[in-house]
Design a protein around this motif. Sequence first.
Motif, PDB file in Angstrom:
ATOM      1  N   PRO A 137       0.801  -1.233   0.000  1.00 26.13           N
ATOM      2  CA  PRO A 137       0.000   0.000   0.000  1.00 26.13           C
ATOM      3  C   PRO A 137       0.830   1.276   0.000  1.00 26.13           C
ATOM      4  N   ASP A 138       2.070   1.217   0.504  1.00 25.12           N
ATOM      5  CA  ASP A 138       2.941   2.401   0.515  1.00 25.12           C
ATOM      6  C   ASP A 138       3.759   2.543  -0.755  1.00 25.12           C
ATOM      7  N   ARG A 219      -0.638   6.433   1.250  1.00 26.25           N
ATOM      8  CA  ARG A 219      -0.829   4.984   1.310  1.00 26.25           C
ATOM      9  C   ARG A 219      -2.226   4.626   0.818  1.00 26.25           C
ATOM     10  N   TYR A 220      -2.324   3.526   0.104  1.00 26.83           N
ATOM     11  CA  TYR A 220      -3.628   3.040  -0.340  1.00 26.83           C
ATOM     12  C   TYR A 220      -4.532   2.722   0.852  1.00 26.83           C
ATOM     13  N   GLY A 271      -7.060   5.517  -3.612  1.00 29.65           N
ATOM     14  CA  GLY A 271      -5.641   5.730  -3.870  1.00 29.65           C
ATOM     15  C   GLY A 271      -5.215   7.087  -3.356  1.00 29.65           C
ATOM     16  N   ALA A 272      -4.026   7.151  -2.751  1.00 29.58           N
ATOM     17  CA  ALA A 272      -3.530   8.413  -2.184  1.00 29.58           C
ATOM     18  C   ALA A 272      -2.478   9.020  -3.102  1.00 29.58           C
ATOM     19  N   GLY A 292       2.487  11.700  -7.635  1.00 22.74           N
ATOM     20  CA  GLY A 292       3.028  10.809  -6.618  1.00 22.74           C
ATOM     21  C   GLY A 292       1.944   9.927  -6.049  1.00 22.74           C
ATOM     22  N   GLY A 293       2.311   9.048  -5.115  1.00 25.70           N
ATOM     23  CA  GLY A 293       1.292   8.230  -4.490  1.00 25.70           C
ATOM     24  C   GLY A 293       1.831   6.988  -3.833  1.00 25.70           C
ATOM     25  N   GLY A 294       0.911   6.147  -3.406  1.00 27.17           N
ATOM     26  CA  GLY A 294       1.260   4.879  -2.786  1.00 27.17           C
ATOM     27  C   GLY A 294       1.448   3.790  -3.821  1.00 27.17           C
TER      28      GLY A 294
END
Length: 335
Positions: A137-138, A219-220, A271-272, A292-294
């Motif tokens: 998730p990260d 993180r997701y 989704g983050a 950007g994102g997880g």
Amino acid sequence: MLSRTLLFLGIFLILEHGSPIDVFPQEVTEATDLPGGIVEDTENLTRTNFEQLQRMSDRFKYIARSCKEILDNHSEREDGIYYLTTANGMKYQTFCDMNTAGGGWTLVASVHENSIYGRCTVGDRWSSQQGNNPNLPDGDGNWSNRNTFGLVESATSDDYKNPGYYDIAAEDVSVWHVPNNFPMEHWNLAAILRYHTENRFLRLYGGNLFNLFKQFPVRYNVGSCSNRGPAIPIVYDHGNMESTRNLYGPSSRKEFDPGFITFRAINNELGAMAICSGVKPRGCDSEHYCIGGGGYFHPDQCGDFPSFDWDRLGRDQGWSASKEMTESAVLLFYR
């Protein structure tokens, strides 16, 4: 027969020009014969380069943890590469913007999309290089870890992160969107968008983005769409609210307000995304205008620019971001 023809041609040229030596181009025997003062110009260029290298080498002696400290303690006003030292004594190079809004801005990172068609593939360091995986998730987790990568001079050609990202205690951020592969000396003029904050918001979040994203994990499945991080007003150095809006797709423009930088936005699919550059979301389709994102998104969204190409790359249609935005690196500064 051919030899006779050549002989007669030679005699004719001699008679016409007066002497054999005049027939052929005169050999340049001295450097001073070069046209336009090339020798002098070359010497000046060499001397100037040497002086510049000497001046840059002298910067190594500065003991400072940020460009702001160099500006305050040594009155440097030239943009370019400087040497900084972490609290643990590690020396590293970075770019200092010594002029924007008073100067003293330290480049700490850049987000560069190496392939808009990739989906969390190699090079997506600010999301995941390990595929679109709900068990990670990260993703790579680089928004809140101490990994470093890249070279400062290549910050518009690849992802970049230096120790200042987590070491510097800052108050504000500055963001430049610079077209991919532009050389460092032209970043300022080439940028399609430049802005900064001035309300010292980082004081509330540990002094840097490393600590901010500890508080707001990228993180997701960390929360719902309404569970966003802070949205901070910005001051434009190049561009404005209208030009910011036009860098994103017409569908995206209906669900954000320009004039802000927002941290940790969450979309409909949970989704983050780390940063919404220049905008504050009102809706939940932030994958089209945040970066950007997880490590897990909708299958068509994963990556450093998660879904900037949703409809048609570079055509400003639907949810797709503009070609200018998609093909620019995002440079992050502290002060």
